[in-house]
Motif scaffolding. Sequence first.
Motif, PDB file in Angstrom:
ATOM      1  N   GLN A   8       0.960  -1.313  -0.041  1.00 14.50           N
ATOM      2  CA  GLN A   8      -0.012   0.052   0.010  1.00 14.50           C
ATOM      3  C   GLN A   8       0.824   1.328  -0.018  1.00 14.50           C
ATOM      4  N   VAL A   9       0.612   2.311  -0.701  1.00 15.92           N
ATOM      5  CA  VAL A   9       1.326   3.509  -0.585  1.00 15.92           C
ATOM      6  C   VAL A   9       0.532   4.497   0.147  1.00 15.92           C
ATOM      7  N   THR A  10       1.088   4.947   1.268  1.00 14.49           N
ATOM      8  CA  THR A  10       0.485   5.933   2.231  1.00 14.49           C
ATOM      9  C   THR A  10       0.830   7.150   2.128  1.00 14.49           C
ATOM     10  N   PHE A  11       0.200   8.299   2.212  1.00 17.13           N
ATOM     11  CA  PHE A  11       0.251   9.667   2.020  1.00 17.13           C
ATOM     12  C   PHE A  11      -0.221  10.326   3.361  1.00 17.13           C
ATOM     13  N   GLY A  28      -7.574   6.581 -12.192  1.00 16.24           N
ATOM     14  CA  GLY A  28      -8.695   5.893 -12.630  1.00 16.24           C
ATOM     15  C   GLY A  28      -9.105   4.931 -11.405  1.00 16.24           C
ATOM     16  N   TYR A  29      -8.653   5.145 -10.112  1.00 15.53           N
ATOM     17  CA  TYR A  29      -8.941   4.338  -8.971  1.00 15.53           C
ATOM     18  C   TYR A  29     -10.367   4.909  -8.583  1.00 15.53           C
ATOM     19  N   VAL A  30     -11.044   3.920  -7.490  1.00 13.06           N
ATOM     20  CA  VAL A  30     -12.229   4.089  -6.844  1.00 13.06           C
ATOM     21  C   VAL A  30     -12.192   4.045  -5.611  1.00 13.06           C
ATOM     22  N   VAL A  31     -13.087   4.736  -4.769  1.00 15.81           N
ATOM     23  CA  VAL A  31     -13.317   4.694  -3.296  1.00 15.81           C
ATOM     24  C   VAL A  31     -13.795   3.330  -3.062  1.00 15.81           C
ATOM     25  N   PRO A  32     -12.907   2.491  -2.271  1.00 16.94           N
ATOM     26  CA  PRO A  32     -13.697   1.124  -1.787  1.00 16.94           C
ATOM     27  C   PRO A  32     -15.227   1.262  -1.220  1.00 16.94           C
ATOM     28  N   PHE A  57      -8.754   8.204   4.485  1.00 19.19           N
ATOM     29  CA  PHE A  57      -9.470   7.677   3.449  1.00 19.19           C
ATOM     30  C   PHE A  57      -8.625   6.969   2.551  1.00 19.19           C
ATOM     31  N   ALA A  58      -9.227   6.182   1.565  1.00 19.05           N
ATOM     32  CA  ALA A  58      -8.307   5.202   0.643  1.00 19.05           C
ATOM     33  C   ALA A  58      -9.039   5.098  -0.840  1.00 19.05           C
ATOM     34  N   CYS A  59      -8.143   4.765  -1.793  1.00 20.14           N
ATOM     35  CA  CYS A  59      -8.762   4.385  -2.834  1.00 20.14           C
ATOM     36  C   CYS A  59      -8.083   3.300  -3.540  1.00 20.14           C
ATOM     37  N   VAL A  60      -8.735   2.592  -4.361  1.00 20.65           N
ATOM     38  CA  VAL A  60      -8.271   1.314  -5.004  1.00 20.65           C
ATOM     39  C   VAL A  60      -8.048   1.333  -6.383  1.00 20.65           C
ATOM     40  N   ASP A  61      -7.440   0.412  -6.858  1.00 15.95           N
ATOM     41  CA  ASP A  61      -7.436   0.102  -8.677  1.00 15.95           C
ATOM     42  C   ASP A  61      -8.581  -0.984  -8.623  1.00 15.95           C
ATOM     43  N   PRO A  62      -9.479  -0.402  -9.645  1.00 19.67           N
ATOM     44  CA  PRO A  62     -10.948  -1.212  -9.574  1.00 19.67           C
ATOM     45  C   PRO A  62     -10.486  -2.710 -10.378  1.00 19.67           C
ATOM     46  N   SER A  63      -9.438  -2.611 -11.066  1.00 20.47           N
ATOM     47  CA  SER A  63      -8.934  -3.914 -11.495  1.00 20.47           C
ATOM     48  C   SER A  63      -8.343  -4.887 -10.445  1.00 20.47           C
ATOM     49  N   GLY A  64      -7.809  -4.281  -9.437  1.00 22.26           N
ATOM     50  CA  GLY A  64      -7.123  -5.113  -8.382  1.00 22.26           C
ATOM     51  C   GLY A  64      -5.735  -5.312  -8.518  1.00 22.26           C
ATOM     52  N   GLY A  66      -3.183  -2.424  -9.089  1.00 25.56           N
ATOM     53  CA  GLY A  66      -2.333  -1.792  -8.777  1.00 25.56           C
ATOM     54  C   GLY A  66      -2.440  -1.428  -7.054  1.00 25.56           C
ATOM     55  N   PRO A  67      -1.640  -0.876  -6.415  1.00 25.22           N
ATOM     56  CA  PRO A  67      -1.671  -0.658  -4.880  1.00 25.22           C
ATOM     57  C   PRO A  67      -2.611  -0.058  -4.409  1.00 25.22           C
ATOM     58  N   ARG A  68      -3.022  -0.406  -3.405  1.00 32.30           N
ATOM     59  CA  ARG A  68      -4.203   0.571  -2.471  1.00 32.30           C
ATOM     60  C   ARG A  68      -3.234   1.704  -2.217  1.00 32.30           C
ATOM     61  N   LEU A  69      -4.060   2.958  -2.197  1.00 30.58           N
ATOM     62  CA  LEU A  69      -3.469   4.376  -1.911  1.00 30.58           C
ATOM     63  C   LEU A  69      -4.374   4.563  -0.692  1.00 30.58           C
ATOM     64  N   PHE A  70      -3.437   5.015   0.485  1.00 31.10           N
ATOM     65  CA  PHE A  70      -4.082   5.227   1.990  1.00 31.10           C
ATOM     66  C   PHE A  70      -3.823   6.591   2.293  1.00 31.10           C
ATOM     67  N   PHE A  71      -4.610   7.395   2.715  1.00 29.41           N
ATOM     68  CA  PHE A  71      -4.289   8.828   3.069  1.00 29.41           C
ATOM     69  C   PHE A  71      -4.747   9.195   4.508  1.00 29.41           C
ATOM     70  N   GLN A  72      -3.550   9.556   5.186  1.00 27.56           N
ATOM     71  CA  GLN A  72      -4.015   9.791   6.807  1.00 27.56           C
ATOM     72  C   GLN A  72      -3.464  11.239   7.140  1.00 27.56           C
ATOM     73  N   ARG A  73      -4.437  11.682   7.850  1.00 27.15           N
ATOM     74  CA  ARG A  73      -4.239  13.053   8.369  1.00 27.15           C
ATOM     75  C   ARG A  73      -3.102  13.308   9.432  1.00 27.15           C
ATOM     76  N   VAL A  74      -2.263  14.384   9.168  1.00 32.54           N
ATOM     77  CA  VAL A  74      -1.098  14.522  10.031  1.00 32.54           C
ATOM     78  C   VAL A  74      -1.368  16.176  10.478  1.00 32.54           C
ATOM     79  N   PRO A  75      -0.771  16.365  11.805  1.00 30.90           N
ATOM     80  CA  PRO A  75      -0.817  17.677  11.983  1.00 30.90           C
ATOM     81  C   PRO A  75       0.039  18.523  11.411  1.00 30.90           C
TER      82      PRO A  75
END
Length: 144
Positions: A8-11, A28-32, A57-64, A66-75
């Motif tokens: 997973q790639v985390t931002f 071209g990813y989607v929200v799971p 929040f996250a998004c995923v490759d609808p074809s399964g 590519g890696p999942r992308l995860f986004f996390q809030r940081v201060p």
Amino acid sequence: MASIKQFQVTFDCADPERVARFWCEVLGYVVPPPPKGFASWEEFNRGLPAEQQGSAFACVDPSGVGPRLFFQRVPEGKVVKNRVHLDVRVGTGLVGAERLAVLEAECARLVALGAVRERLLLADEYNESCIVMRDVEGNEFCLD
């Protein structure tokens, strides 16, 4: 030793949903779907403690593929250049003017979504042309 093939790639970011939805459009990813028992992510979010609402929040490759992308809030805000960045491969196999036209067209599409164009790196004897850009929160990426 086991070989790990998924990642997973985390931002880190200030507004996870905004950045995730930008990257959905780019790739071209989607929200799971929301977790079981919840009709929407909004409903799920309302059930969290106030300090955790909107924190991820996250998004995923609808074809399964590519890696999942995860986004996390940081201060803290972004203050320096990324040590890792994504190369968005829109010009694979293309060279010269044809490659530049594809890169420029995609750059224009992404700028309309809130990205910022940094600079064009023209082809040299080792690398093809690419465009260095920033996403909606300033994270660097390349159109390659």
